[in-house]
Design a protein around this motif. Structure first.
Motif, PDB file in Angstrom:
ATOM      1  N   TYR A 374       0.697  -1.242  -0.146  1.00 32.68           N
ATOM      2  CA  TYR A 374       0.458   0.115   0.303  1.00 32.68           C
ATOM      3  C   TYR A 374       1.135   1.209  -0.155  1.00 32.68           C
ATOM      4  O   TYR A 374       1.858   1.192   0.676  1.00 32.68           O
ATOM      5  N   TYR A 375       0.538   2.009  -1.571  1.00 33.87           N
ATOM      6  CA  TYR A 375       1.594   3.231  -1.573  1.00 33.87           C
ATOM      7  C   TYR A 375       1.531   4.329  -0.341  1.00 33.87           C
ATOM      8  O   TYR A 375       0.200   4.224   0.242  1.00 33.87           O
ATOM      9  N   LYS A 376       3.004   4.630   0.956  1.00 35.17           N
ATOM     10  CA  LYS A 376       3.216   5.326   2.037  1.00 35.17           C
ATOM     11  C   LYS A 376       2.522   4.813   2.900  1.00 35.17           C
ATOM     12  O   LYS A 376       1.607   5.691   3.693  1.00 35.17           O
ATOM     13  N   ASP A 377       1.949   3.736   2.389  1.00 36.37           N
ATOM     14  CA  ASP A 377       1.080   2.723   4.347  1.00 36.37           C
ATOM     15  C   ASP A 377       1.949   1.615   4.786  1.00 36.37           C
ATOM     16  O   ASP A 377       1.280   1.023   4.626  1.00 36.37           O
ATOM     17  N   ASP A 378       2.409   2.183   5.734  1.00 34.96           N
ATOM     18  CA  ASP A 378       2.941   0.856   5.672  1.00 34.96           C
ATOM     19  C   ASP A 378       2.830  -0.194   6.836  1.00 34.96           C
ATOM     20  O   ASP A 378       2.798  -1.832   6.963  1.00 34.96           O
ATOM     21  N   ALA A 379       2.021   0.492   8.008  1.00 36.51           N
ATOM     22  CA  ALA A 379       0.761  -0.422   8.540  1.00 36.51           C
ATOM     23  C   ALA A 379      -0.163  -0.781   8.105  1.00 36.51           C
ATOM     24  O   ALA A 379      -0.230  -1.757   8.365  1.00 36.51           O
ATOM     25  N   LYS A 380      -0.088  -0.326   7.057  1.00 31.49           N
ATOM     26  CA  LYS A 380      -1.634  -1.374   5.994  1.00 31.49           C
ATOM     27  C   LYS A 380      -1.182  -2.917   5.707  1.00 31.49           C
ATOM     28  O   LYS A 380      -1.840  -3.481   5.648  1.00 31.49           O
ATOM     29  N   THR A 381       0.436  -2.197   5.222  1.00 31.28           N
ATOM     30  CA  THR A 381       0.691  -3.016   4.383  1.00 31.28           C
ATOM     31  C   THR A 381       1.143  -4.526   5.201  1.00 31.28           C
ATOM     32  O   THR A 381       1.202  -5.657   5.004  1.00 31.28           O
ATOM     33  N   ARG A 382       1.750  -3.590   6.711  1.00 29.02           N
ATOM     34  CA  ARG A 382       2.192  -4.952   7.449  1.00 29.02           C
ATOM     35  C   ARG A 382       1.029  -6.136   7.657  1.00 29.02           C
ATOM     36  O   ARG A 382       1.122  -7.027   7.997  1.00 29.02           O
ATOM     37  N   ASN A 383      -0.028  -4.916   7.873  1.00 25.60           N
ATOM     38  CA  ASN A 383      -1.727  -5.623   8.439  1.00 25.60           C
ATOM     39  C   ASN A 383      -1.803  -6.903   7.451  1.00 25.60           C
ATOM     40  O   ASN A 383      -3.240  -7.601   7.754  1.00 25.60           O
ATOM     41  N   SER A 384      -1.385  -6.297   6.077  1.00 23.88           N
ATOM     42  CA  SER A 384      -2.355  -7.771   5.172  1.00 23.88           C
ATOM     43  C   SER A 384      -1.529  -8.385   4.843  1.00 23.88           C
ATOM     44  O   SER A 384      -2.018  -9.418   4.876  1.00 23.88           O
ATOM     45  N   ARG A 385      -0.128  -8.384   6.005  1.00 23.59           N
ATOM     46  CA  ARG A 385       1.029  -9.656   5.789  1.00 23.59           C
ATOM     47  C   ARG A 385       0.437 -11.310   6.485  1.00 23.59           C
ATOM     48  O   ARG A 385      -0.007 -10.378   7.639  1.00 23.59           O
ATOM     49  N   HIS A 386       0.296 -11.942   6.550  1.00 28.02           N
ATOM     50  CA  HIS A 386       0.231 -13.384   7.716  1.00 28.02           C
ATOM     51  C   HIS A 386       1.848 -13.004   8.411  1.00 28.02           C
ATOM     52  O   HIS A 386       2.645 -12.764   8.090  1.00 28.02           O
ATOM     53  N   PRO A 387       1.105 -13.487   9.922  1.00 24.40           N
ATOM     54  CA  PRO A 387       2.360 -13.106  11.054  1.00 24.40           C
ATOM     55  C   PRO A 387       3.250 -13.725  10.837  1.00 24.40           C
ATOM     56  O   PRO A 387       4.647 -13.872  11.316  1.00 24.40           O
ATOM     57  N   ASP A 388       2.976 -15.100   9.672  1.00 28.65           N
ATOM     58  CA  ASP A 388       4.126 -16.123   9.415  1.00 28.65           C
ATOM     59  C   ASP A 388       5.233 -16.542   8.798  1.00 28.65           C
ATOM     60  O   ASP A 388       6.099 -17.090   8.793  1.00 28.65           O
ATOM     61  N   HIS A 389       4.139 -15.518   7.616  1.00 27.35           N
ATOM     62  CA  HIS A 389       5.317 -15.243   6.229  1.00 27.35           C
ATOM     63  C   HIS A 389       5.062 -14.480   5.586  1.00 27.35           C
ATOM     64  O   HIS A 389       4.275 -13.733   4.711  1.00 27.35           O
ATOM     65  N   PRO A 390       5.286 -13.355   6.502  1.00 30.62           N
ATOM     66  CA  PRO A 390       4.966 -12.050   5.659  1.00 30.62           C
ATOM     67  C   PRO A 390       5.628 -11.941   4.404  1.00 30.62           C
ATOM     68  O   PRO A 390       5.326 -10.449   3.781  1.00 30.62           O
ATOM     69  N   ASP A 391       6.717 -12.040   4.041  1.00 29.73           N
ATOM     70  CA  ASP A 391       6.804 -12.515   2.732  1.00 29.73           C
ATOM     71  C   ASP A 391       6.096 -13.089   0.869  1.00 29.73           C
ATOM     72  O   ASP A 391       6.356 -12.865   0.460  1.00 29.73           O
ATOM     73  N   SER A 392       5.197 -13.446   1.922  1.00 31.52           N
ATOM     74  CA  SER A 392       4.311 -14.259   0.522  1.00 31.52           C
ATOM     75  C   SER A 392       3.409 -14.781   0.724  1.00 31.52           C
ATOM     76  O   SER A 392       2.361 -14.987  -0.247  1.00 31.52           O
ATOM     77  N   TRP A 393       2.592 -14.253   2.362  1.00 29.77           N
ATOM     78  CA  TRP A 393       0.597 -14.455   2.492  1.00 29.77           C
ATOM     79  C   TRP A 393       0.459 -13.289   2.733  1.00 29.77           C
ATOM     80  O   TRP A 393       0.955 -12.719   3.516  1.00 29.77           O
ATOM     81  N   ALA A 394      -0.432 -13.476   2.229  1.00 29.26           N
ATOM     82  CA  ALA A 394      -0.603 -12.104   1.837  1.00 29.26           C
ATOM     83  C   ALA A 394      -2.828 -11.929   2.049  1.00 29.26           C
ATOM     84  O   ALA A 394      -3.517 -12.621   1.576  1.00 29.26           O
ATOM     85  N   THR A 395      -3.523 -11.192   2.081  1.00 32.26           N
ATOM     86  CA  THR A 395      -4.840 -10.924   2.609  1.00 32.26           C
ATOM     87  C   THR A 395      -5.506  -9.069   2.514  1.00 32.26           C
ATOM     88  O   THR A 395      -4.643  -8.298   2.567  1.00 32.26           O
ATOM     89  N   ILE A 396      -7.085  -9.658   1.844  1.00 30.48           N
ATOM     90  CA  ILE A 396      -7.354  -7.874   2.047  1.00 30.48           C
ATOM     91  C   ILE A 396      -8.329  -7.856   2.934  1.00 30.48           C
ATOM     92  O   ILE A 396      -9.039  -6.719   3.305  1.00 30.48           O
ATOM     93  N   GLY A 397      -8.719  -8.875   3.541  1.00 34.64           N
ATOM     94  CA  GLY A 397      -9.606  -9.219   5.204  1.00 34.64           C
ATOM     95  C   GLY A 397     -10.963  -9.903   5.027  1.00 34.64           C
ATOM     96  O   GLY A 397     -11.646  -9.560   5.596  1.00 34.64           O
TER      97      GLY A 397
END
Length: 520
Positions: A374-397
């Motif tokens: 998410y452009y210029k929103d690191d917090a939202k980007t982090r929240n979209s990632r899986h806690p154990d697989h932040p580099d390859s698992w993502a969600t939009i909620g």
């Protein structure tokens, strides 16, 4: 692949036809005009990775700007033309646009222009009259003059850019979705998105793609791009109209089209003699997405159009995709398909743990492909990632579950869940039932605070033309009682002139009126 290949082979072939005016943009014109605009952008100092914004109604210039941006290595944002001036200006500013193209035909054009004077290079599409705009277009270049003055010489290297579209903003201010970087060039054929859509839906140079939706939305824009990459023709409507859509399929021999469930519902509610008066036999693929489709609606569409209905579940973020065809949809009613084209589906609990088949949780996609931010929103980007697989698992909620065959079923976005007395109620389930009632044109279900239960569901109902609200609430309540558990039936029914939706069919629940205002 890009229009230049097809312009060289058949320059007079229509690349775009505007359905309402029958105006044609040929491949030769698209190649020339997008190249000139790209060269203007380069001359203005645009380099790979810089941002371009365009805001216009559905028209040729959006497509020209798309390909111009792509062939400079730029990142293009097509701004929702149905936003308010302030919302539009926020996106133009937030995306750090170095070039902004704005159609003066838009009612809010002067107001948007006034709020976007900070952009380095501003181009107005159409000549803006001096009267009444307060001089806000002073200093703006005029689109046709820009093209006329620009070079038509093709550079030796044209790095391929991308789009950065914005989330719909139904749960807050929209955010730009920045794809990962690539080293592609404009003529490369290995563009993952184009390759995927081509393989899934058979786009080729005989394709006639009908787009009834706004081009600022991800699916129409990217399907038009895919159509042009393969040498087909895009027929673009100025806006959706149920009967006009059928007429355009017949007139242009449309082979491919893209819809949202609301469009299906409105076409199905046309009189039967109207629905069956058009020849739709050219359709090979009718794709739908963006919102869950009630199984009864999909079944009715398959009965009408045949087994050409295809659905995918994904998001503008591009994190993953499931697909389902007509035969599978009839066998698995309500499913949005199986994983495969863009990654593996995982259903996870609140702590990230994977859940077994049948249990509802957060939908994650696992993929090794480039991942968005998410452009210029690191917090939202982090929240979209899986806690154990932040580099390859993502969600939009979104929430959902997998059945024993790994077919995915959508429940509800986490922010829309209604919890009444500890019981989860999913608004989409109620909406799917209500929209089938003949007296209802559209509906939205939301949660209302309740002292005893925490929340209870309430419904905002747009009645069909000619139907009055007198006694209708009790009729609907009784009708729903035969279809849903009692605790799911809305406690209140508020009748509104129109349910607020984005032009792509998504509900904008934050724009629903206050019940107290309706009562007053």
């Amino acid at each position: 692949m890009y229009p230049g290949k097809w312009a060289a082979e058949n320059p007079e072939k229509p690349a775009v036809i505007m359905a309402d005016t029958e105006a044609v943009l040929t491949y030769g014109q698209l190649e020339d005009r997008s190249l000139r605009l790209a060269n203007h952008m380069r001359a203005a100092g645009l380099v790979k990775g810089d941002h371009i914004a365009v805001m216009a109604e559905n028209r040729f210039e959006i497509v020209e700007a798309l390909w111009a941006a792509l062939r400079t290595g730029g990142i293009i944002t097509v701004v929702n033309s149905h936003l308010t001036a302030a919302e539009s200006a926020y996106i133009v500013d937030d995306c750090d646009a170095k070039i902004f193209l704005l159609s003066t035909r838009l009612d809010k054009a002067a107001e948007v222009a006034d709020q976007c004077q900070q952009v380095e290079n501003r181009i107005r599409i159409d000549v803006a009259p001096d009267g009444g705009n307060g001089g806000v277009f002073a200093g703006w270049d005029e689109y046709e003059a820009v093209l006329a003055a620009a070079s038509a010489r093709k550079p030796e290297v044209e790095p391929r850019g991308d789009d950065m579209l914005y989330s719909s903003g139904t749960t807050g201010r929209p955010k730009g979705i920045l794809p990962g970087p690539t080293d592609l060039r404009i003529e490369d054929e290995a563009v993952p998105l184009i390759r995927m859509f081509t393989d899934l839906y058979g786009f080729d140079d005989d394709t006639v793609y009908l787009s009834p939706a706004p081009l600022y939305h991800a699916a129409p824009l990217r399907f038009v791009m895919t159509t042009h990459a393969q040498g087909g023709t895009a027929v673009v409507m100025s806006g959706f109209d149920a009967e006009h859509s059928l007429a355009m399929i017949e007139k242009h021999g449309a082979t491919h089209s893209q819809w949202v469930p609301t469009m299906f519902i409105r076409m199905l509610k046309l009189p039967e003699e109207v629905r069956h008066s058009y020849d739709l036999s050219s359709l090979e693929v009718a794709i739908h997405a963006a919102a869950p489709c009630p199984p009864e609606v999909k079944r009715a569409m398959i009965d009408w159009w045949g087994p050409v209905i295809e659905e995918y579940y994904g998001a503008t973020e591009g994190i993953g995709l499931t697909v389902i065809n007509s035969e599978q949809a009839l066998a698995k009613p309500g499913s949005v398909g199986r994983e495969g084209p863009k990654g593996i589906v995982h259903i996870c609990g609140p702590d990230g743990e994977e859940l077994p088949a049948g249990e509802i949780g957060v939908i994650y996609f696992e993929s090794e492909r480039r991942i968005f931010e998410y452009y210029k929103d690191d917090a939202k980007t982090r929240n979209s990632r899986h806690p154990d697989h932040p580099d390859s698992w993502a969600t939009i909620g979104d929430m959902g579950y997998l059945d024993e065959d790994r077919y995915l079923f959508i429940a509800e976005r986490t922010t829309g869940l209604i919890i009444a007395g500890g019981v989860n109620i999913y608004p989409q389930e109620i909406e799917n039932e209500l929209v089938l009632r003949e007296t209802i044109a559209d509906v939205a279900v939301v949660g209302r605070p309740d002292e005893e239960l925490g929340q209870v569901p309430v419904a905002y109902v747009q009645l069909a033309e000619g139907i009055g609200p007198e006694g209708e609430a009790e009729e609907i309540r009784s009708w729903l009682g035969k279809r849903l558990a009692r605790f799911k039936i809305p406690r209140e029914f508020h009748f509104v002139p129109e349910v607020p939706r984005t032009p792509t069919g998504k509900l904008v629940k934050r724009r629903l009126p206050d019940p107290a205002e309706l009562a007053g």
